[in-house]
Motif scaffolding. Structure first.
Motif, PDB file in Angstrom:
ATOM      1  N   TYR A 139      16.577  13.201 -59.793  1.00 32.98           N
ATOM      2  CA  TYR A 139      15.362  12.898 -60.541  1.00 32.98           C
ATOM      3  C   TYR A 139      14.781  11.569 -60.078  1.00 32.98           C
ATOM      4  O   TYR A 139      15.497  10.706 -59.589  1.00 32.98           O
ATOM      5  N   THR A 141      12.491   8.441 -61.693  1.00 27.31           N
ATOM      6  CA  THR A 141      12.150   7.958 -63.036  1.00 27.31           C
ATOM      7  C   THR A 141      11.724   6.502 -63.019  1.00 27.31           C
ATOM      8  O   THR A 141      12.232   5.702 -62.218  1.00 27.31           O
ATOM      9  N   ILE A 143      12.105   2.919 -64.567  1.00 23.75           N
ATOM     10  CA  ILE A 143      13.205   2.246 -65.264  1.00 23.75           C
ATOM     11  C   ILE A 143      12.586   1.353 -66.335  1.00 23.75           C
ATOM     12  O   ILE A 143      11.710   0.535 -66.035  1.00 23.75           O
ATOM     13  N   ARG A 151      10.780  -1.234 -62.995  1.00 27.94           N
ATOM     14  CA  ARG A 151      10.860  -0.777 -61.604  1.00 27.94           C
ATOM     15  C   ARG A 151      10.996   0.735 -61.624  1.00 27.94           C
ATOM     16  O   ARG A 151      10.893   1.353 -62.694  1.00 27.94           O
ATOM     17  N   SER A 153      13.178   4.300 -59.982  1.00 28.63           N
ATOM     18  CA  SER A 153      14.159   4.938 -59.119  1.00 28.63           C
ATOM     19  C   SER A 153      13.445   6.129 -58.507  1.00 28.63           C
ATOM     20  O   SER A 153      13.143   7.116 -59.200  1.00 28.63           O
ATOM     21  N   THR A 215      14.229   8.487 -70.915  1.00 23.44           N
ATOM     22  CA  THR A 215      15.654   8.856 -70.932  1.00 23.44           C
ATOM     23  C   THR A 215      15.855  10.368 -70.963  1.00 23.44           C
ATOM     24  O   THR A 215      16.985  10.844 -70.975  1.00 23.44           O
ATOM     25  N   LYS A 216      14.778  11.135 -71.031  1.00 24.09           N
ATOM     26  CA  LYS A 216      14.887  12.599 -71.105  1.00 24.09           C
ATOM     27  C   LYS A 216      14.152  13.267 -69.940  1.00 24.09           C
ATOM     28  O   LYS A 216      13.057  12.846 -69.581  1.00 24.09           O
ATOM     29  N   ILE A 217      14.757  14.309 -69.393  1.00 24.73           N
ATOM     30  CA  ILE A 217      14.073  15.136 -68.400  1.00 24.73           C
ATOM     31  C   ILE A 217      13.355  16.271 -69.126  1.00 24.73           C
ATOM     32  O   ILE A 217      14.004  17.113 -69.759  1.00 24.73           O
TER      33      ILE A 217
ATOM     34  N   VAL B 236      20.695   3.649 -61.837  1.00 24.50           N
ATOM     35  CA  VAL B 236      19.729   4.216 -62.787  1.00 24.50           C
ATOM     36  C   VAL B 236      20.451   4.843 -63.966  1.00 24.50           C
ATOM     37  O   VAL B 236      21.627   5.191 -63.863  1.00 24.50           O
ATOM     38  N   PRO B 237      19.735   4.980 -65.081  1.00 18.34           N
ATOM     39  CA  PRO B 237      20.357   5.654 -66.220  1.00 18.34           C
ATOM     40  C   PRO B 237      20.708   7.100 -65.854  1.00 18.34           C
ATOM     41  O   PRO B 237      20.009   7.727 -65.078  1.00 18.34           O
ATOM     42  N   LYS B 238      21.806   7.599 -66.416  1.00 15.55           N
ATOM     43  CA  LYS B 238      22.198   8.996 -66.194  1.00 15.55           C
ATOM     44  C   LYS B 238      21.393   9.887 -67.132  1.00 15.55           C
ATOM     45  O   LYS B 238      21.527   9.798 -68.348  1.00 15.55           O
ATOM     46  N   LEU B 239      20.551  10.718 -66.572  1.00 10.60           N
ATOM     47  CA  LEU B 239      19.762  11.652 -67.378  1.00 10.60           C
ATOM     48  C   LEU B 239      20.311  13.067 -67.226  1.00 10.60           C
ATOM     49  O   LEU B 239      20.782  13.439 -66.155  1.00 10.60           O
ATOM     50  N   GLU B 240      20.231  13.829 -68.305  1.00 12.23           N
ATOM     51  CA  GLU B 240      20.643  15.232 -68.245  1.00 12.23           C
ATOM     52  C   GLU B 240      19.524  16.062 -67.642  1.00 12.23           C
ATOM     53  O   GLU B 240      18.449  16.179 -68.218  1.00 12.23           O
TER      54      GLU B 240
END
Lengths: 241, 241
Positions: A139, A141, A143, A151, A153, A215-217, B236-240
């Motif tokens: 993904y 995203t 940050i 920033r 990713s 924080t959500k996809i 980066v944050p871990k996203l589901e």
């Protein structure tokens, strides 16, 4: 009013089809969402647009702008749009092929989730969120720290806005304000459409992070395989695929 | 009651999740549609199921049976199903991997069109319709003359029922009537699942042709490309996904 992706719709010079019920949607008081889909005629076109229409039918107050790139709209797609019940505008436009088309192909490949409406509808200027499977990553995203985008990713973070075309919305007022500057859009090289577009009207500081502070996809940039077709059976009725 | 695809759901031996609102749907008087989706855990799983759920949300009185093949259900998918608002049953089942899994993968790759509900809901015994991009053809379809299916345009027409799993529905009463015979389903070799299943309970003469006497494509058997992912960014944050 919010827009997923801008195209140069002022200059259409071909057939134009409007949905019969545009008038109905005017009185509602939630902001209208425009979605622009640059499509092109190919075997999986109706399958892809059917899938998108399934998602868009679940979204209130959405106006779907569907653009063919090569000066020719199709009756097949017109019927699909008419029967979807979605407010739409359908037209074809001669384009400088590569950029607009690439942008369109990418957009149409994306799986839209009705949850997205909650994310993008109340965009003040520019909102952004994570997109799965874009930029050859699991993904991409923004940050977020303390509610601000600090920033990204993503592929090529040297771009000022390293955001997939399915990962942002702008308030359509931005378009009116900066309209003359957007005419230069067509010369962007691949992968720079979004950043060049956004650099003309926004700063990174403008970004409103969505999808629970990124924080959500909720959006996946998938691709549909070109079907393998071995042979043509001439002894069958011709069906519109 | 109608079923898109039968799986051996009696023998589940794992976690089982039911949607909270099954009870609500009982009193309606239109026939309930069961859809069985055999899925498996992979990167595009949530994207695919989201797309299916978009279509199924548009269909009244549909019950979605989602089966994981390897004895393990996932919280990620359970959340997706819960928030879809669709009546569902979700469970995992140890299976003989190849047949059921292949059948499931194929089914999940199919783009469901809400128009399909009109085609399959009032199935007396067995109904069938064209499917695009199956059998390595532009479409496979029953050929209808005078309202009856007389032959098929499909891969391997030596099969008694050369029909893609996305191309038929049966009335669920058929399942109860022939239930003991269906236990042999697991040993079919690839491409013969549908015909072996249907041969146990139906004849070609039973087929009710749908989609305007099999003249319309309402279902496409597409495949989603496996995403290309170059690298993992650990910062980066871990996203589901």
């Amino acid at each position: 009013m919010t827009l997923g992706l801008q195209l140069d719709i002022q200059k259409y010079d071909c057939n134009l089809v409007l949905s019969p019920k545009i008038a109905n949607s005017i009185q509602d008081d939630i902001p209208l969402i425009y979605v622009v889909t640059a499509t092109y005629q190919r075997l999986v076109q109706r399958a892809e647009l059917t899938r998108l229409s399934n998602a868009f039918r679940l979204v209130k107050r959405l106006h779907w702008i569907v653009v063919e790139p090569d000066g020719q709209i199709s009756l097949n797609i017109q019927k699909l749009l008419n029967s979807s019940g979605i407010n739409f505008t359908y037209f074809a436009q001669e384009t400088n092929p590569s950029d607009q088309k690439n942008a369109g192909i990418g957009w149409i490949r994306t799986n839209h989730n009705p949850a997205v409406q909650a994310v993008l509808r109340y965009t003040k200027k520019l909102s952004a969120w994570p997109v799965a499977f874009s930029g050859r990553r699991k993904y991409e995203t923004p940050i977020v720290e303390n509610g601000k985008v600090v920033r990204f990713s993503a592929w090529n973070t040297h771009r000022k806005f390293p955001i997939d075309m399915a990962g942002f919305a702008i308030n359509v007022k931005v378009l009116w304000k900066y309209h003359p500057r957007f005419t230069g859009m067509k010369d962007f090289h691949n992968g720079f459409e979004e950043t060049h577009f956004l650099e003309q009207c926004c700063t990174v500081d403008d970004i409103e992070p969505r999808a629970d502070n990124c924080t959500k996809i909720l959006v996946w940039h998938t691709k549909t395989k070109k079907p393998t077709i071995d042979k043509i059976d001439h002894n069958v009725p011709k069906l519109e695929v």
